[in-house]
Write a protein that holds these residues in place. Structure first.
Motif, PDB file in Angstrom:
ATOM      1  N   PRO A 107       0.823  -1.197   0.000  1.00  0.00           N
ATOM      2  CA  PRO A 107       0.000   0.000   0.000  1.00  0.00           C
ATOM      3  C   PRO A 107       0.865   1.260   0.000  1.00  0.00           C
ATOM      4  O   PRO A 107       1.996   1.244   0.485  1.00  0.00           O
ATOM      5  CB  PRO A 107      -0.815  -0.108   1.285  1.00  0.00           C
TER       6      PRO A 107
ATOM      7  N   GLY B 273      -3.693   0.259  -2.672  1.00  0.00           N
ATOM      8  CA  GLY B 273      -3.034  -1.037  -2.787  1.00  0.00           C
ATOM      9  C   GLY B 273      -3.395  -1.719  -4.085  1.00  0.00           C
ATOM     10  O   GLY B 273      -4.564  -1.741  -4.490  1.00  0.00           O
TER      11      GLY B 273
ATOM     12  N   ARG C 144      -3.592  -3.292   6.450  1.00  0.00           N
ATOM     13  CA  ARG C 144      -4.569  -3.437   5.380  1.00  0.00           C
ATOM     14  C   ARG C 144      -5.959  -3.667   5.972  1.00  0.00           C
ATOM     15  O   ARG C 144      -6.093  -4.180   7.088  1.00  0.00           O
ATOM     16  CB  ARG C 144      -4.167  -4.584   4.451  1.00  0.00           C
TER      17      ARG C 144
ATOM     18  N   TRP D 287      -8.783  -6.658   2.020  1.00  0.00           N
ATOM     19  CA  TRP D 287      -7.870  -6.507   0.878  1.00  0.00           C
ATOM     20  C   TRP D 287      -6.655  -7.416   1.066  1.00  0.00           C
ATOM     21  O   TRP D 287      -6.083  -7.507   2.158  1.00  0.00           O
ATOM     22  CB  TRP D 287      -7.418  -5.054   0.759  1.00  0.00           C
TER      23      TRP D 287
ATOM     24  N   PHE E   3      -2.816  -8.535   0.238  1.00  0.00           N
ATOM     25  CA  PHE E   3      -1.525  -8.008  -0.202  1.00  0.00           C
ATOM     26  C   PHE E   3      -0.824  -8.998  -1.128  1.00  0.00           C
ATOM     27  O   PHE E   3      -0.824 -10.209  -0.880  1.00  0.00           O
ATOM     28  CB  PHE E   3      -0.616  -7.728   1.001  1.00  0.00           C
TER      29      PHE E   3
ATOM     30  N   GLU F 130      -6.917   1.133   0.704  1.00  0.00           N
ATOM     31  CA  GLU F 130      -6.880  -0.296   1.025  1.00  0.00           C
ATOM     32  C   GLU F 130      -5.971  -0.602   2.208  1.00  0.00           C
ATOM     33  O   GLU F 130      -6.142  -1.614   2.888  1.00  0.00           O
ATOM     34  CB  GLU F 130      -6.385  -1.096  -0.185  1.00  0.00           C
ATOM     35  N   GLY F 131      -4.971   0.255   2.437  1.00  0.00           N
ATOM     36  CA  GLY F 131      -4.012  -0.029   3.498  1.00  0.00           C
ATOM     37  C   GLY F 131      -3.284   1.209   3.954  1.00  0.00           C
ATOM     38  O   GLY F 131      -3.691   2.339   3.686  1.00  0.00           O
TER      39      GLY F 131
END
Length: 400
Positions: free
Chosen positions: A173, A180, A211, A215, A217, A321-322
């Motif tokens: 992110p 992200g 996150r 979501w 990673f 997202e993060g």
């Protein structure tokens, strides 16, 4: 004879210097300024990590170590990469530095020649372009709008690559947006990179564990194994483990590059702090259960600020997202007048107004290559964030 190096001429002073200086002055005068500028978790370093550092001191492990990390820490880094990212690195493919910033600078300094180009999606972490310039390269900034999720598209990447392109820097992110990349988005970028074998990739994964909303990673070298040999995967313990002051970053990548990075580090800082290295081992080998609760708190803070910004006239903010940043657009404030009659001509003026009127310190988006925005960090107490949101709303209502 000129004292200073001409290479410094291309490095710009920080656009946030004025805001930072003014905020510090107000605090010295006793003014209650809420600082949302610094990207540093307000949680303490987990106890098991601090205990490992204390044990290292008690054992007298306070001497020089190998230049780019102890074998024990490199082994812990290798285990982390294998366990969490599906990446296999030998110890001679791992570098440990004094923070992720040194690792990235070492890599650029070890690999760039004059005229080499480095593609940097914008908004970007403030240090990327200047590190490229200091290393002798040429940053190529590619604007990525909120409409595209602040993320680089495959088409943009393909159009930007030239015979001079040496690196793509990819931060996910992201700082400053929290954006992200999904696995599919990375696959699309990878399909372009596979066609250009002269381009290397530096992935800055510092916010990997921060996150939200399910979501997932992913990092490029694991998504596309054909890029493994030309990817430097950078990470560190600063953000997820609340270890900003311990200054430990690390990377896995091609042995030739790792050796060159060690050569540079040997003539600059030499080894990272020995005590911090033992603490980092405990962090990387330890459980991550504490992150569940912390991420829940971060998510609640994110949503508090996000809801506020999106309900204020003239502000618009994408959900990240993060990471722990929000990057709202303040385009709707540009051109408006403050109660004192000053015109808000740009995001720097907006940041100045929020500091002087709301007593809230933010970072103007121009510092990150994206004018018309500002960045806040929600890595501070919920109470202070709630107060900051109230102050920003009141300041917005006073604009003409």
């Amino acid at each position: 004879m000129k004292l200073l190096a001409t290479s410094l001429d291309a490095v710009k002073p920080s656009p946030t210097l004025e805001i930072t200086k003014k905020a510090a002055q107000l605090r010295r005068e006793g003014v209650d300024v809420i600082g949302l500028a610094q990207g540093e978790p307000d949680f303490p370093t987990p106890k098991h990590i601090g205990d490992a550092a204390k044990e290292a001191v008690d054992r007298g492990l306070t001497r020089y170590t190998d230049v780019d990390g102890t074998p024990e820490l490199k082994a812990a880094v290798a285990r982390k990469f294998k366990r969490e990212n599906g990446l296999t690195y030998e110890q001679n493919q791992i570098s440990v530095g004094t923070g992720g910033k040194q690792v990235i600078f070492n890599a650029l300094r070890a690999s760039l020649n004059v005229g080499d180009e480095v593609i940097i999606p914008a908004p970007y972490w403030v240090s990327y372009p200047d590190m490229v310039l200091l290393a002798g390269g040429s940053p190529v900034e590619l604007p990525c709008t909120a409409e595209q999720g602040f993320k680089l598209s495959a088409q943009q990447l393909r159009s930007a690559i030239t015979s001079k392109t040496k690196w793509l820097i990819l931060n996910s992110p992201s700082n400053p947006t929290g954006a992200g990349y999904s696995r599919d988005e990375l696959v699309a970028l990878a399909s372009v990179l596979v066609d250009h074998p002269h381009v290397h990739v530096l992935t800055d994964d510092m916010y990997e564990h921060l996150r939200y909303d399910g979501w997932e990673f992913n990092t490029l070298a694991s998504v596309e194994p054909r890029l493994y040999e030309r990817t430097l995967t950078v990470n560190g313990v600063s953000k997820a483990y609340s270890m900003t002051g311990w200054r430990i970053g690390y990377a896995g990548g091609p042995q030739e590059l790792i050796n060159a990075m060690a050569k540079i580090q040997s003539q600059s800082t030499s080894n990272p702090c020995s005590i911090s290295q033992y603490a980092a081992m405990a962090a990387l080998d330890g459980q991550l259960v504490f992150l569940v609760e912390r991420n829940d708190v971060f998510r609640e803070r994110r949503d508090l600020c996000l809801d506020t910004f999106n309900s204020i006239e003239g502000l618009e903010c994408r959900k990240p997202e993060g990471a722990f940043y929000l990057f709202p657009s303040c385009q709707g404030w540009i051109g408006r007048d403050t109660p004192g009659g000053a015109r808000l001509n740009d995001d720097m003026a907006v940041a100045r107004y929020l500091l002087e009127q709301a007593r809230v310190a933010v970072v103007p988006g121009s510092a990150f290559g994206a004018e018309g925005h500002f960045r806040i960090s929600f890595a501070t107490s919920t109470e202070r964030l709630r107060d900051a949101c109230i102050r920003i709303r009141l300041a917005s209502q006073q604009l003409n």
